[in-house]
Design a protein around this motif. Structure first.
Motif, PDB file in Angstrom:
ATOM      1  N   LEU A   5       1.185  -1.102   0.419  1.00 31.66           N
ATOM      2  CA  LEU A   5      -0.219   0.002  -0.092  1.00 31.66           C
ATOM      3  C   LEU A   5       1.032   1.233   0.231  1.00 31.66           C
ATOM      4  CD1 LEU A   5      -2.532   0.966   0.202  1.00 31.66           C
ATOM      5  CD2 LEU A   5      -2.802   0.980   2.516  1.00 31.66           C
ATOM      6  N   ILE A   6       1.856   1.314   1.005  1.00 34.29           N
ATOM      7  CA  ILE A   6       2.790   2.734   0.858  1.00 34.29           C
ATOM      8  C   ILE A   6       3.630   2.462  -0.629  1.00 34.29           C
ATOM      9  CG2 ILE A   6       5.081   3.296   1.746  1.00 34.29           C
ATOM     10  CD1 ILE A   6       3.811   1.834   4.450  1.00 34.29           C
ATOM     11  N   LEU A   7       3.712   1.216  -0.822  1.00 37.44           N
ATOM     12  CA  LEU A   7       4.727   1.060  -2.265  1.00 37.44           C
ATOM     13  C   LEU A   7       3.841   2.221  -3.459  1.00 37.44           C
ATOM     14  CD1 LEU A   7       7.466   0.798  -4.107  1.00 37.44           C
ATOM     15  CD2 LEU A   7       5.920  -1.325  -4.596  1.00 37.44           C
ATOM     16  N   THR A   8       2.531   1.984  -3.644  1.00 43.32           N
ATOM     17  CA  THR A   8       1.694   2.329  -4.090  1.00 43.32           C
ATOM     18  C   THR A   8       0.893   3.720  -3.892  1.00 43.32           C
ATOM     19  OG1 THR A   8       0.444   0.019  -4.854  1.00 43.32           O
ATOM     20  CG2 THR A   8      -0.677   2.174  -4.998  1.00 43.32           C
ATOM     21  N   GLY A  10       3.202   6.107  -2.605  1.00 42.55           N
ATOM     22  CA  GLY A  10       4.977   6.260  -3.121  1.00 42.55           C
ATOM     23  C   GLY A  10       4.826   6.529  -4.861  1.00 42.55           C
ATOM     24  N   ILE A  11       4.250   5.677  -5.298  1.00 42.93           N
ATOM     25  CA  ILE A  11       4.629   5.422  -6.967  1.00 42.93           C
ATOM     26  C   ILE A  11       3.524   6.459  -7.772  1.00 42.93           C
ATOM     27  CG2 ILE A  11       3.813   4.044  -9.513  1.00 42.93           C
ATOM     28  CD1 ILE A  11       5.340   1.809  -7.462  1.00 42.93           C
ATOM     29  N   LEU A  12       2.166   6.562  -7.086  1.00 42.04           N
ATOM     30  CA  LEU A  12       1.377   7.452  -6.996  1.00 42.04           C
ATOM     31  C   LEU A  12       1.772   8.429  -7.002  1.00 42.04           C
ATOM     32  CD1 LEU A  12      -1.730   5.639  -6.638  1.00 42.04           C
ATOM     33  CD2 LEU A  12      -0.919   5.967  -8.844  1.00 42.04           C
ATOM     34  N   PHE A  13       1.487   9.413  -6.306  1.00 40.50           N
ATOM     35  CA  PHE A  13       2.639  10.178  -5.611  1.00 40.50           C
ATOM     36  C   PHE A  13       4.217  10.890  -6.468  1.00 40.50           C
ATOM     37  CE2 PHE A  13       5.580  13.032  -3.028  1.00 40.50           C
ATOM     38  CZ  PHE A  13       5.090  14.230  -3.169  1.00 40.50           C
TER      39      PHE A  13
END
Length: 67
Positions: A5-8, A10-13
């Motif tokens: 969830l954090i990785l997702t 981060g990528i969206l940000f």
């Protein structure tokens, strides 16, 4: 699950930040193009005025030659 969830997020940000930078760059390019266009118009007007002045000088020279 939390890491995914954090990785997702981060990528969206990161994607959203690059989109903002692209938009800012596009705005800068657009303003630069507008400035170039206005400069081009001013130069064309200056050339037209110079051509008119050159024509007047030619007429005066022809009058002097005919004397």
């Amino acid at each position: 699950m939390k890491k995914l969830l954090i990785l997702t997020f981060g990528i969206l940000f990161m994607i959203s930040c690059t989109d903002k930078k692209k938009k800012e760059d596009e705005k800068k390019v657009e303003t630069a193009i507008q400035k170039i266009d206005s400069i081009e118009k001013n130069i064309e007007q200056g050339i037209d005025k110079l051509n008119e002045a050159a024509d007047k000088v030619e007429e005066q020279l022809q009058k002097l030659d005919s004397i």
